[in-house]
Design a protein around this motif. Structure first.
Motif, PDB file in Angstrom:
ATOM      1  N   PHE A 159       0.867  -1.183   0.000  1.00 13.11           N
ATOM      2  CA  PHE A 159       0.000   0.000   0.000  1.00 13.11           C
ATOM      3  C   PHE A 159       0.900   1.229   0.000  1.00 13.11           C
ATOM      4  O   PHE A 159       1.792   1.370   0.849  1.00 13.11           O
ATOM      5  CB  PHE A 159      -0.904   0.016   1.231  1.00 13.11           C
ATOM      6  CG  PHE A 159      -1.949   1.104   1.199  1.00 13.11           C
ATOM      7  CD1 PHE A 159      -3.228   0.846   0.736  1.00 13.11           C
ATOM      8  CD2 PHE A 159      -1.648   2.390   1.632  1.00 13.11           C
ATOM      9  CE1 PHE A 159      -4.191   1.854   0.697  1.00 13.11           C
ATOM     10  CE2 PHE A 159      -2.596   3.403   1.596  1.00 13.11           C
ATOM     11  CZ  PHE A 159      -3.879   3.132   1.124  1.00 13.11           C
ATOM     12  N   VAL A 160       0.658   2.141  -0.931  1.00 13.45           N
ATOM     13  CA  VAL A 160       1.511   3.323  -1.108  1.00 13.45           C
ATOM     14  C   VAL A 160       0.745   4.585  -0.766  1.00 13.45           C
ATOM     15  O   VAL A 160      -0.330   4.834  -1.321  1.00 13.45           O
ATOM     16  CB  VAL A 160       2.035   3.413  -2.559  1.00 13.45           C
ATOM     17  CG1 VAL A 160       2.918   4.652  -2.730  1.00 13.45           C
ATOM     18  CG2 VAL A 160       2.808   2.149  -2.927  1.00 13.45           C
ATOM     19  N   ARG A 161       1.289   5.372   0.145  1.00 10.70           N
ATOM     20  CA  ARG A 161       0.765   6.725   0.383  1.00 10.70           C
ATOM     21  C   ARG A 161       1.464   7.652  -0.610  1.00 10.70           C
ATOM     22  O   ARG A 161       2.585   8.104  -0.392  1.00 10.70           O
ATOM     23  CB  ARG A 161       1.030   7.180   1.812  1.00 10.70           C
ATOM     24  CG  ARG A 161       0.127   6.535   2.854  1.00 10.70           C
ATOM     25  CD  ARG A 161       0.473   7.045   4.241  1.00 10.70           C
ATOM     26  NE  ARG A 161       0.341   8.501   4.321  1.00 10.70           N
ATOM     27  CZ  ARG A 161       1.121   9.277   5.085  1.00 10.70           C
ATOM     28  NH1 ARG A 161       2.093   8.747   5.818  1.00 10.70           N
ATOM     29  NH2 ARG A 161       0.944  10.574   5.108  1.00 10.70           N
ATOM     30  N   VAL A 162       0.802   7.900  -1.719  1.00  6.49           N
ATOM     31  CA  VAL A 162       1.426   8.583  -2.851  1.00  6.49           C
ATOM     32  C   VAL A 162       1.959   9.958  -2.454  1.00  6.49           C
ATOM     33  O   VAL A 162       3.101  10.320  -2.762  1.00  6.49           O
ATOM     34  CB  VAL A 162       0.428   8.700  -4.020  1.00  6.49           C
ATOM     35  CG1 VAL A 162       1.061   9.439  -5.187  1.00  6.49           C
ATOM     36  CG2 VAL A 162      -0.041   7.318  -4.449  1.00  6.49           C
ATOM     37  N   ASN A 163       1.138  10.752  -1.760  1.00 10.61           N
ATOM     38  CA  ASN A 163       1.580  12.103  -1.398  1.00 10.61           C
ATOM     39  C   ASN A 163       2.755  12.070  -0.429  1.00 10.61           C
ATOM     40  O   ASN A 163       3.648  12.931  -0.482  1.00 10.61           O
ATOM     41  CB  ASN A 163       0.421  12.899  -0.804  1.00 10.61           C
ATOM     42  CG  ASN A 163      -0.189  12.234   0.412  1.00 10.61           C
ATOM     43  OD1 ASN A 163      -0.334  11.007   0.441  1.00 10.61           O
ATOM     44  ND2 ASN A 163      -0.552  13.008   1.418  1.00 10.61           N
ATOM     45  N   ASP A 207       2.072   5.933  10.702  1.00  7.63           N
ATOM     46  CA  ASP A 207       2.591   6.998   9.848  1.00  7.63           C
ATOM     47  C   ASP A 207       3.463   6.443   8.712  1.00  7.63           C
ATOM     48  O   ASP A 207       4.452   7.055   8.307  1.00  7.63           O
ATOM     49  CB  ASP A 207       3.370   8.026  10.671  1.00  7.63           C
ATOM     50  CG  ASP A 207       3.496   9.361   9.946  1.00  7.63           C
ATOM     51  OD1 ASP A 207       2.608   9.693   9.142  1.00  7.63           O
ATOM     52  OD2 ASP A 207       4.514  10.060  10.164  1.00  7.63           O
ATOM     53  N   TYR A 208       3.111   5.281   8.217  1.00  3.62           N
ATOM     54  CA  TYR A 208       3.860   4.619   7.149  1.00  3.62           C
ATOM     55  C   TYR A 208       3.856   5.455   5.874  1.00  3.62           C
ATOM     56  O   TYR A 208       2.954   6.246   5.628  1.00  3.62           O
ATOM     57  CB  TYR A 208       3.226   3.246   6.860  1.00  3.62           C
ATOM     58  CG  TYR A 208       1.799   3.351   6.390  1.00  3.62           C
ATOM     59  CD1 TYR A 208       1.491   3.484   5.027  1.00  3.62           C
ATOM     60  CD2 TYR A 208       0.736   3.351   7.287  1.00  3.62           C
ATOM     61  CE1 TYR A 208       0.182   3.607   4.588  1.00  3.62           C
ATOM     62  CE2 TYR A 208      -0.585   3.470   6.847  1.00  3.62           C
ATOM     63  CZ  TYR A 208      -0.844   3.598   5.501  1.00  3.62           C
ATOM     64  OH  TYR A 208      -2.145   3.735   5.065  1.00  3.62           O
ATOM     65  N   TRP A 214      -7.087   2.185   2.927  1.00  3.94           N
ATOM     66  CA  TRP A 214      -7.623   3.283   2.115  1.00  3.94           C
ATOM     67  C   TRP A 214      -8.803   3.952   2.813  1.00  3.94           C
ATOM     68  O   TRP A 214      -8.922   5.173   2.848  1.00  3.94           O
ATOM     69  CB  TRP A 214      -8.016   2.757   0.750  1.00  3.94           C
ATOM     70  CG  TRP A 214      -8.620   3.782  -0.165  1.00  3.94           C
ATOM     71  CD1 TRP A 214      -9.893   3.824  -0.628  1.00  3.94           C
ATOM     72  CD2 TRP A 214      -7.962   4.927  -0.723  1.00  3.94           C
ATOM     73  NE1 TRP A 214     -10.079   4.902  -1.452  1.00  3.94           N
ATOM     74  CE2 TRP A 214      -8.900   5.605  -1.527  1.00  3.94           C
ATOM     75  CE3 TRP A 214      -6.671   5.442  -0.630  1.00  3.94           C
ATOM     76  CZ2 TRP A 214      -8.590   6.773  -2.229  1.00  3.94           C
ATOM     77  CZ3 TRP A 214      -6.363   6.606  -1.333  1.00  3.94           C
ATOM     78  CH2 TRP A 214      -7.305   7.254  -2.108  1.00  3.94           C
ATOM     79  N   ASN A 215      -9.696   3.143   3.374  1.00  6.21           N
ATOM     80  CA  ASN A 215     -10.859   3.693   4.067  1.00  6.21           C
ATOM     81  C   ASN A 215     -10.448   4.524   5.278  1.00  6.21           C
ATOM     82  O   ASN A 215     -11.052   5.572   5.563  1.00  6.21           O
ATOM     83  CB  ASN A 215     -11.797   2.564   4.497  1.00  6.21           C
ATOM     84  CG  ASN A 215     -12.502   1.920   3.317  1.00  6.21           C
ATOM     85  OD1 ASN A 215     -12.669   2.552   2.264  1.00  6.21           O
ATOM     86  ND2 ASN A 215     -12.898   0.669   3.458  1.00  6.21           N
ATOM     87  N   LEU A 239     -10.557   9.101   8.190  1.00  5.88           N
ATOM     88  CA  LEU A 239      -9.884   9.736   9.331  1.00  5.88           C
ATOM     89  C   LEU A 239      -8.829  10.738   8.915  1.00  5.88           C
ATOM     90  O   LEU A 239      -8.413  11.562   9.735  1.00  5.88           O
ATOM     91  CB  LEU A 239      -9.255   8.659  10.227  1.00  5.88           C
ATOM     92  CG  LEU A 239     -10.212   7.572  10.731  1.00  5.88           C
ATOM     93  CD1 LEU A 239      -9.446   6.522  11.535  1.00  5.88           C
ATOM     94  CD2 LEU A 239     -11.318   8.190  11.587  1.00  5.88           C
ATOM     95  N   GLY A 240      -8.394  10.649   7.664  1.00  6.51           N
ATOM     96  CA  GLY A 240      -7.371  11.578   7.201  1.00  6.51           C
ATOM     97  C   GLY A 240      -6.005  11.318   7.782  1.00  6.51           C
ATOM     98  O   GLY A 240      -5.105  12.152   7.695  1.00  6.51           O
TER      99      GLY A 240
END
Length: 375
Positions: free
Chosen positions: A229-233, A344-345, A360-361, A366-367
């Motif tokens: 899972f990638v947090r793109v930003n 905080d991955y 993702w959800n 929750l942001g």
């Protein structure tokens, strides 16, 4: 003698654990079994070696019962049935990964072939980030989880970031037929022209670099796996901390890592005689500057690129070679998580399709980047 079959029989691919190969150890983890592939007109027994510490193991109440090895062209994910035979008093069973029907006919698969998950076209101009996702031909569920989760990020939907799956040909023709249909429909699969094999995964990484710099004209090139899972930003913000024009290699970097001489990832002294690998970022998620990707493609085209069987170690070798002529900034961060998920991955590894959607959800609702075992 008791037997249990939790799933209905299917004619094409049924996995059976047959305790008949005569391996003696149980808690010593050597007890080995065999694969059986049943087709409409024949049943094929696939020869098996003892699994040892590698392969798949079955445990009951914490006690090792049996095991069976990895088999080329046939993996646990392919199984549509599971049969356990023996003197067992079965109280309960929990199946965490076996499908309830053949993937080709699952109703969910048809529902997921929706235009809302199709990739937007490549933009005319250069990109900020290209993400190459290594996948296997029969990993439709994993790819759908990526499409429905982090690939829905606004940066990807706006085409400032582009993500593509890189898949080699499968040993079974019917998988390749489905893969071609999937590629044509979703528009985000690059099929590399060789039969999928662990020792050739490195060619997918070369293909990621080539597509990233030659087709996508991206400033940064990222490689990850289809269970990442990638947090793109977060990835983009991390690489933007590096001054423009500087070559970089960002990820969870191993320093002075020693090669395994035994097991699935065994490397012989002929393959790698030295005691340590060069520094390399773990394969589930790393990013390089475009000049390094250009270097990889150029060396490959000149037949001067060393292709080591572990793709992440290979990238470390290539970056070290590049570093001999132009300095590279190595950025190590544990938030490119190698094992599972941490708070905080930037990337989370070994995520099942259900966990992908959960992560993702949580981000959407929750942001905050919370793992699925956190509130």
């Amino acid at each position: 003698m008791k037997s249990f079959s939790p799933l209905p029989p299917f004619t094409e691919r049924t996995l059976m654990l047959d305790q008949s190969l005569g391996c003696d150890k149980v808690d010593g983890l050597v007890k080995c079994e065999k694969w059986i592939r049943g087709d409409s007109n024949r049943t094929e027994e696939l020869k098996a070696k003892c699994a040892g510490l590698e392969g798949y193991h079955v445990n009951v109440d914490g006690r090792h019962v049996t095991s069976f090895p990895y088999c080329t062209g046939f993996t646990l994910d392919d199984a549509t049935g599971l049969s356990l035979n023996g003197d067992v008093d079965l109280q309960s069973i929990f199946a965490g990964s076996l499908p309830t029907s053949h993937p080709s006919f699952a109703p969910q698969r048809i529902l997921e072939m929706s235009s809302r998950w199709q990739a937007p076209p490549l933009p005319d101009g250069p990109l900020e980030l290209f993400i190459g996702i290594l996948s296997a031909g029969n990993h439709f569920a994993e790819r759908m989880a990526v499409r429905r989760s982090w690939m829905q990020h606004r940066l990807i939907k706006s085409s400032n970031v582009v993500a593509r799956f890189f898949v080699a040909l499968h040993a079974r023709k019917e998988v390749n037929v489905d893969l071609k249909k999937e590629a044509e429909f979703f528009g985000n699969i690059i099929i590399v022209p060789y039969m999928d094999n662990y020792d050739l995964v490195v060619l997918k990484t070369v293909a990621v670099c080539e597509y990233g710099v030659c087709t996508a004209s991206a400033k940064y090139i990222m490689k990850c796996d289809d269970d990442t899972f990638v947090r793109v930003n977060a990835v983009i913000n991390e690489v933007k901390k590096i001054p423009d024009g500087k070559s970089f290699y960002v990820g969870n970097i191993n320093y002075y890592h020693k090669p395994h001489r035994y097991g699935k990832w065994a490397v012989t002294y002929e393959e790698w005689p030295e005691e340590d690998y060069p520094p390399y970022a773990n394969g589930p998620g790393y990013t390089v500057s475009s000049d390094i990707a250009h270097f990889v493609v150029s060396k490959y085209e000149k037949h001067e690129l060393r292709l080591f069987k572990m793709e992440d170690v290979s990238m470390g070798m290539w970056v070290e070679q590049f570093n001999s002529s132009r300095p590279v900034e190595y950025i190590h961060d544990l938030k490119f998580c190698q094992f599972g998920c941490i708070e905080d991955y930037y990337t989370a590894h070994y995520q099942s399709p259900r966990q992908m959607m959960c992560l993702w959800n949580k981000l959407q609702q929750l942001g905050r980047p919370l793992c699925c075992n956190m509130r």
